[in-house]
Design an enzyme around this catalytic site. Structure first.
Site, PDB file in Angstrom:
ATOM      1  N   LYS A 115       1.088  -1.086   0.234  1.00 63.36           N
ATOM      2  CA  LYS A 115       0.012  -0.040   0.296  1.00 63.36           C
ATOM      3  C   LYS A 115       1.085   1.207   0.256  1.00 63.36           C
ATOM      4  O   LYS A 115       0.539   2.384  -0.811  1.00 63.36           O
ATOM      5  CB  LYS A 115      -0.778   0.140   1.004  1.00 63.36           C
ATOM      6  CG  LYS A 115      -2.085  -0.927   1.091  1.00 63.36           C
ATOM      7  CD  LYS A 115      -3.164  -0.376   2.300  1.00 63.36           C
ATOM      8  CE  LYS A 115      -4.851  -1.589   1.355  1.00 63.36           C
ATOM      9  NZ  LYS A 115      -5.780  -1.527   2.555  1.00 63.36           N
ATOM     10  N   LYS A 207      -5.215  -9.430  -6.466  1.00 64.32           N
ATOM     11  CA  LYS A 207      -6.550  -9.960  -5.981  1.00 64.32           C
ATOM     12  C   LYS A 207      -8.139  -8.518  -6.253  1.00 64.32           C
ATOM     13  O   LYS A 207      -7.400  -7.496  -6.604  1.00 64.32           O
ATOM     14  CB  LYS A 207      -5.832  -9.894  -4.591  1.00 64.32           C
ATOM     15  CG  LYS A 207      -6.284  -8.930  -3.470  1.00 64.32           C
ATOM     16  CD  LYS A 207      -6.804  -8.708  -1.685  1.00 64.32           C
ATOM     17  CE  LYS A 207      -6.459  -7.217  -1.021  1.00 64.32           C
ATOM     18  NZ  LYS A 207      -7.780  -7.214   0.434  1.00 64.32           N
ATOM     19  N   LYS A 210     -11.136  -2.666  -3.619  1.00 66.22           N
ATOM     20  CA  LYS A 210     -11.715  -1.919  -3.044  1.00 66.22           C
ATOM     21  C   LYS A 210     -10.906  -0.690  -4.239  1.00 66.22           C
ATOM     22  O   LYS A 210     -11.104  -0.130  -4.249  1.00 66.22           O
ATOM     23  CB  LYS A 210     -11.522  -1.286  -2.585  1.00 66.22           C
ATOM     24  CG  LYS A 210     -12.604  -2.067  -0.896  1.00 66.22           C
ATOM     25  CD  LYS A 210     -13.055  -1.553  -0.044  1.00 66.22           C
ATOM     26  CE  LYS A 210     -13.452  -2.641   1.363  1.00 66.22           C
ATOM     27  NZ  LYS A 210     -13.037  -2.650   1.879  1.00 66.22           N
TER      28      LYS A 210
HETATM   29  N1  AQP Z   1      -9.983 -10.476  -2.864  1.00 67.07           N
HETATM   30  C1  AQP Z   1     -10.256 -10.851  -1.923  1.00 67.07           C
HETATM   31  N2  AQP Z   1     -10.600 -11.927  -1.851  1.00 67.07           N
HETATM   32  C2  AQP Z   1     -10.909 -13.060  -0.629  1.00 67.07           C
HETATM   33  N3  AQP Z   1     -11.301 -11.988   0.665  1.00 67.07           N
HETATM   34  C3  AQP Z   1     -10.863 -10.943   0.845  1.00 67.07           C
HETATM   35  N4  AQP Z   1     -11.031  -9.430   1.571  1.00 67.07           N
HETATM   36  C4  AQP Z   1     -10.448  -8.405   0.551  1.00 67.07           C
HETATM   37  N5  AQP Z   1      -9.956  -8.549  -0.469  1.00 67.07           N
HETATM   38  C5  AQP Z   1     -10.580 -10.101  -1.327  1.00 67.07           C
HETATM   39  C6  AQP Z   1     -11.639  -9.906   2.960  1.00 67.07           C
HETATM   40  O1  AQP Z   1     -12.673  -8.937   2.623  1.00 67.07           O
HETATM   41  C7  AQP Z   1     -12.210  -8.617   4.643  1.00 67.07           C
HETATM   42  C8  AQP Z   1     -12.908  -6.534   5.064  1.00 67.07           C
HETATM   43  O2  AQP Z   1     -11.202  -6.523   4.031  1.00 67.07           O
HETATM   44  P1  AQP Z   1     -10.792  -4.732   4.407  1.00 67.07           P
HETATM   45  O3  AQP Z   1     -12.205  -3.980   4.411  1.00 67.07           O
HETATM   46  O4  AQP Z   1     -10.271  -4.958   5.112  1.00 67.07           O
HETATM   47  O5  AQP Z   1     -10.122  -4.601   2.839  1.00 67.07           O
HETATM   48  P2  AQP Z   1      -8.362  -5.186   2.801  1.00 67.07           P
HETATM   49  O6  AQP Z   1      -8.454  -6.425   3.278  1.00 67.07           O
HETATM   50  O7  AQP Z   1      -7.482  -3.610   2.682  1.00 67.07           O
HETATM   51  O8  AQP Z   1      -8.622  -5.213   0.910  1.00 67.07           O
HETATM   52  P3  AQP Z   1      -9.806  -4.555   0.442  1.00 67.07           P
HETATM   53  O9  AQP Z   1     -11.391  -5.031   0.096  1.00 67.07           O
HETATM   54  O10 AQP Z   1      -9.325  -5.172  -1.428  1.00 67.07           O
HETATM   55  O11 AQP Z   1      -9.194  -3.545  -0.035  1.00 67.07           O
HETATM   56  P4  AQP Z   1      -7.639  -2.618  -0.355  1.00 67.07           P
HETATM   57  O12 AQP Z   1      -8.377  -1.912  -2.632  1.00 67.07           O
HETATM   58  O13 AQP Z   1      -8.276  -1.611   0.428  1.00 67.07           O
HETATM   59  O14 AQP Z   1      -6.657  -3.705  -0.180  1.00 67.07           O
HETATM   60  C9  AQP Z   1     -11.175  -9.548   4.791  1.00 67.07           C
HETATM   61  O15 AQP Z   1     -11.476 -10.004   5.868  1.00 67.07           O
HETATM   62  C10 AQP Z   1     -10.623  -9.555   4.226  1.00 67.07           C
HETATM   63  O16 AQP Z   1      -9.811 -10.437   3.901  1.00 67.07           O
END
Ligand code: AQP
Length: 344
Positions: A115, A207, A210
Site C-alpha cells: 500500500k 486480488k 476496493k
Molecule cells: N479479494 C479478496 N478475496 C477474498 N477476501 C477478501 N477480502 C478482501 N479482499 C478479498 C477480505 O475482506 C475482508 C475485509 O477487507 P478490508 O475491508 O479490511 O480490506 P482489504 O483486506 O484491505 O481489502 P480490499 O477490500 O480489497 O481493500 P483494499 O483495496 O484497500 O486493499 C477481509 O477479511 C479481507 O481478507
C-alpha cells in the site's frame, strides 16, 4: 483446548466499492458463524482513515458496509454490529500494543509494503501501525476466532505474536490479578472454504480490491444486473476451453478465478463445477456465471439499497451495537490498565 470462551470478531473497512471478494472471503463466513458462535462484526472506520477519506463519503461508506452485513443476513440483535470509532477501547489498547509490538515485526508486513509502495516516507504512521490496531480490535473482546480472507493471514499471525508477548511481558502481574493462564487468547484465523482469495477480473495475479482504479476489475455488491453481466463478459480469460479437473487450471489464474467464483456462489466444489463445464468455452461459461452472479447478488444489492434509504435505522443499529460492544471491551481494557500498573 483454550480456556477462553469462543468468540468471533471480524471487521471490514468502509472504504467504498465493497466487492465480491469481501463478500465471499468474509461476509458470507460472518453469516455462517452466527449459528455456532457469539459474533462481533465491526465496520473499521479507524482503519479506513489510514488513507485519506472524504468525510461525506466515509459516513456513507460506514452505512454501506453496515447495509451489506444486514442484507447478507447478519443479525444485529443476536450478535453485535457497530463502527469501531464508537468504542474507544480499540484505540486505547492499540496504543498499548504500539508499545508491545516491535518495529521489526511491522517492517515485515507485506500489506504495508504494497500500500505504501514507493512512497513509504509519505505514508501515514497509521498505515504502518495498522496491524497493532487490528490486534486491539480482536483482543479487546478477547476474541478467539477471526474469519478473514487470505490477505489478512499475516496480520492475524502478528495479532497472535502481540497477545503472546503481552502475556509473557506481564506474566507475573497477570497472575496477580487472578488470570491463571494468560490474559489474551491467541486468536485463530478462520480462512476456510472456497474463495478465500478472489482475484481481479482484469489480472488473475492480483486480488480483487476496493482500491484498484479499474471498476472492471471487481464486481461491486451494488452493481446492477447489467453491470455484473458486462464485467463478467469483459473479464480476462485465455483462449482454451475449461478442463475437466482442477489440475487443468494450473497456470491459468483467470480461468481458476472464474471457476472458483462460480463454485463459491453455487456452493459447489470446483471439481463439481468442472464436471459440469469441462470442455466448455468461456463463451458459454461466462453467461452461466453471469446468470448465477446476478441471481445471488441481485437481491443482496437491492436490499442494501433499501437499507441505505433509511440511514436513521442503520445509525440506530450501530449505536445499539456500540453500546453492547463497549460493555465487553471496557472491562477488558480496565483489566489491561491494572495489569500494566496504571492508576484509575
Ligand atoms: N479479494 C479478496 N478475496 C477474498 N477476501 C477478501 N477480502 C478482501 N479482499 C478479498 C477480505 O475482506 C475482508 C475485509 O477487507 P478490508 O475491508 O479490511 O480490506 P482489504 O483486506 O484491505 O481489502 P480490499 O477490500 O480489497 O481493500 P483494499 O483495496 O484497500 O486493499 C477481509 O477479511 C479481507 O481478507
Amino acid at each position: 483446548m483454550s480456556h477462553f470462551t469462543p468468540r468471533v470478531f471480524s471487521g471490514v473497512q468502509p472504504t467504498g466499492n465493497l466487492h465480491l471478494g469481501n463478500y465471499l472471503g468474509a461476509i458470507t463466513k460472518f453469516v455462517a458463524l452466527q449459528d455456532t458462535h457469539d459474533c462481533i462484526y465491526c465496520i473499521v472506520d479507524l482503519h479506513a482513515i489510514t488513507l485519506w477519506q472524504d468525510p461525506r463519503a466515509l459516513t456513507r461508506n460506514i452505512r454501506e458496509v453496515t447495509a451489506a452485513f444486514l442484507a447478507a443476513g447478519v443479525d444485529p440483535q443476536k450478535h453485535i454490529v457497530f463502527n469501531q470509532s464508537q468504542v474507544s477501547a480499540h484505540a486505547e489498547l492499540a496504543w498499548v500494543f504500539n508499545c508491545v509490538a516491535r518495529m521489526g515485526w511491522l517492517n515485515r508486513m507485506t500489506q504495508f509494503k504494497e500500500k505504501a509502495g514507493k512512497h513509504r516516507e509519505n505514508a501515514s504512521v497509521g498505515l504502518f501501525s495498522y496491524p497493532n490496531l487490528m490486534a486491539a480490535d480482536i483482543l479487546t473482546y478477547r476474541a478467539t476466532h477471526v474469519p478473514v480472507g487470505e490477505d489478512q493471514k499475516q496480520h492475524l499471525e502478528l495479532a497472535r505474536d502481540i497477545a503472546q508477548k503481552f502475556n509473557t511481558d506481564f506474566a507475573a502481574s497477570i497472575k496477580e490479578h487472578g488470570h491463571e493462564n494468560g490474559f489474551f487468547p491467541l486468536p485463530e484465523p478462520l480462512i476456510t472454504g472456497p474463495a478465500t482469495r478472489v482475484m481481479s477480473l482484469r489480472d488473475g495475479s492480483k486480488k480483487m480490491s476496493k482500491s484498484e482504479p479499474s471498476d472492471y476489475s471487481r464486481i461491486n455488491l451494488t452493481d446492477s444486473a447489467d453491470m455484473i453481466a458486462k464485467k463478467i463478459r469483459k473479464a480476462r480469460t485465455d483462449p482454451e476451453a475449461l478442463p475437466g479437473e482442477p489440475a487443468g487450471l494450473e497456470g491459468r489464474p483467470e480461468a481458476a478465478n472464474l471457476v472458483g467464483i462460480f463454485g463459491a456462489l453455487a456452493g459447489k466444489p470446483v471439481e463439481e463445477v468442472l464436471r459440469d463445464f469441462g470442455g466448455a468455452n468461456f463463451s458459454s461459461f461466462k453467461p452461466a456465471l453471469a446468470e448465477l452472479a446476478v441471481e445471488k447478488l441481485g437481491p443482496l444489492g437491492e436490499r442494501m439499497n433499501e437499507l441505505m434509504d433509511d440511514p436513521g435505522y442503520i445509525d440506530a443499529v450501530l449505536v445499539d451495537g456500540a453500546e453492547r460492544a463497549r460493555r465487553i471491551a471496557t472491562p477488558v481494557y480496565d483489566d489491561v490498565k491494572k495489569i500494566i500498573g496504571f492508576i484509575g
